[in-house]
Design a protein around this motif. Structure first.
Motif, PDB file in Angstrom:
ATOM      1  N   SER A 120       0.819  -1.217   0.000  1.00  0.00           N
ATOM      2  CA  SER A 120       0.000   0.000   0.000  1.00  0.00           C
ATOM      3  C   SER A 120       0.849   1.261   0.000  1.00  0.00           C
ATOM      4  CB  SER A 120      -0.956   0.007   1.197  1.00  0.00           C
ATOM      5  OG  SER A 120      -0.261   0.212   2.417  1.00  0.00           O
ATOM      6  N   ASN A 121       2.002   1.208   0.664  1.00  0.00           N
ATOM      7  CA  ASN A 121       2.922   2.350   0.695  1.00  0.00           C
ATOM      8  C   ASN A 121       4.308   1.811   1.009  1.00  0.00           C
ATOM      9  OD1 ASN A 121       4.299   4.764   1.063  1.00  0.00           O
ATOM     10  ND2 ASN A 121       2.567   5.782   2.045  1.00  0.00           N
ATOM     11  N   ARG A 124       6.983   3.474   3.346  1.00  0.00           N
ATOM     12  CA  ARG A 124       6.733   3.688   4.778  1.00  0.00           C
ATOM     13  C   ARG A 124       7.240   2.520   5.628  1.00  0.00           C
ATOM     14  NH1 ARG A 124       0.948   5.698   6.668  1.00  0.00           N
ATOM     15  NH2 ARG A 124       2.133   5.543   8.628  1.00  0.00           N
ATOM     16  N   SER A 137      -2.535  -4.387   2.182  1.00  0.00           N
ATOM     17  CA  SER A 137      -1.559  -4.631   1.127  1.00  0.00           C
ATOM     18  C   SER A 137      -2.211  -5.271  -0.091  1.00  0.00           C
ATOM     19  CB  SER A 137      -0.431  -5.528   1.652  1.00  0.00           C
ATOM     20  OG  SER A 137       0.536  -5.762   0.657  1.00  0.00           O
ATOM     21  N   ALA A 140      -4.339  -2.877  -2.048  1.00  0.00           N
ATOM     22  CA  ALA A 140      -3.539  -1.900  -2.792  1.00  0.00           C
ATOM     23  C   ALA A 140      -3.189  -2.397  -4.185  1.00  0.00           C
ATOM     24  CB  ALA A 140      -2.258  -1.567  -2.029  1.00  0.00           C
TER      25      ALA A 140
END
Length: 250
Positions: A120-121, A124, A137, A140
């Motif tokens: 998802s990112n 990070r 996740s 995403a």
């Protein structure tokens, strides 16, 4: 094709050598490295050079947070991890540091997505600690509709998650050497565990094999010379805790 998927090598030469040998004995035709090649362990030059050679021969590699920290001094970690990163910076050559800095955060191949932390990112560096993290996740990858399975590491503990078409989640800790069919009606997140610093109470190195023809994943554990890896950490003046934890798998 048989894929061998490694994560969190952490400069552990003894563990990675054992895993590579085991994967090749199992017929691995392609190598995937999910990041954190360096950090914690005593052989970063060898680890990076080995992955560089594998990539040259067709392997896929993505960047982990410890790899990222080598070229990003502003990224800080806990005391022992930070000490290892600062020591590692002084050991790596300029080409090795550049290789780590230029690794992508994610790579997709056919219906598989590779990432160090979660999808998802990725920058990070969030841990997948349960079904809600795994669902974030997996969801995403909606923007990448052909992704059937995402592979990640980062948390150093093997786990397997799946999401049904109705968004129902399942999770379990896979049993070593027992193949699991990645059914086509679900989407999957495979957390492969750590080569160089397992944290599930088992000091044996961990990796996973995927047969792309049968869609079966097999989680593998490999005993290795833990004592030598720990001795190498102590001999190089790194925090003793990094050696002690290898012996206990924590």
């Amino acid at each position: 094709m048989r894929l061998a998927v490694f994560a969190d090598i952490h400069a552990n030469r003894q563990a990675f050598s054992a895993c590579l040998a085991a994967a090749r004995a199992r017929g691995a035709e392609r190598i995937i490295c999910l990041g954190d090649i360096v950090g914690y362990g005593a052989d970063p030059e060898w680890a990076v050079e080995t992955v560089m050679d594998l990539v040259h021969d067709g392997a896929i590699a993505v960047r982990g947070n410890h790899d990222n920290a080598i070229g990003t001094p502003s990224e800080t970690m806990n005391g022992a991890a930070q000490a290892a990163i600062e020591w590692t910076r002084g050991r790596l050559s300029a080409p090795q540091r550049r290789f780590l800095a230029e690794l992508p955060l994610t790579q997709q191949e056919d219906d598989r997505l590779y990432v160090h932390s979660e999808a998802s990112n990725p920058a990070r560096w969030r841990y997948v600690e349960g079904t809600s993290d795994a669902a974030r996740s997996i969801e995403a990858t909606d923007a990448q509709p052909h992704v059937h399975v995402t592979f990640c590491g980062h948390i150093h503990q093997p786990a397997l998650y799946s999401m049904s078409s109705a968004a129902k989640m399942t999770s379990f800790v896979p049993t070593s050497d027992v193949p699991v069919q990645l059914l086509g009606g679900r989407r999957w997140l495979a957390v492969v565990g750590s080569v160089g610093q397992p944290r599930d109470g088992n000091p044996a190195a961990a990796f996973a094999m995927l047969d792309t023809a049968t869609r079966e994943i097999t989680y593998c554990r490999v005993p290795y010379d833990v004592e030598t890896a720990a001795d190498r950490i102590r001999a190089n003046g790194l925090p003793r805790w990094l050696a002690d934890r290898l012996l206990e798998g924590r």
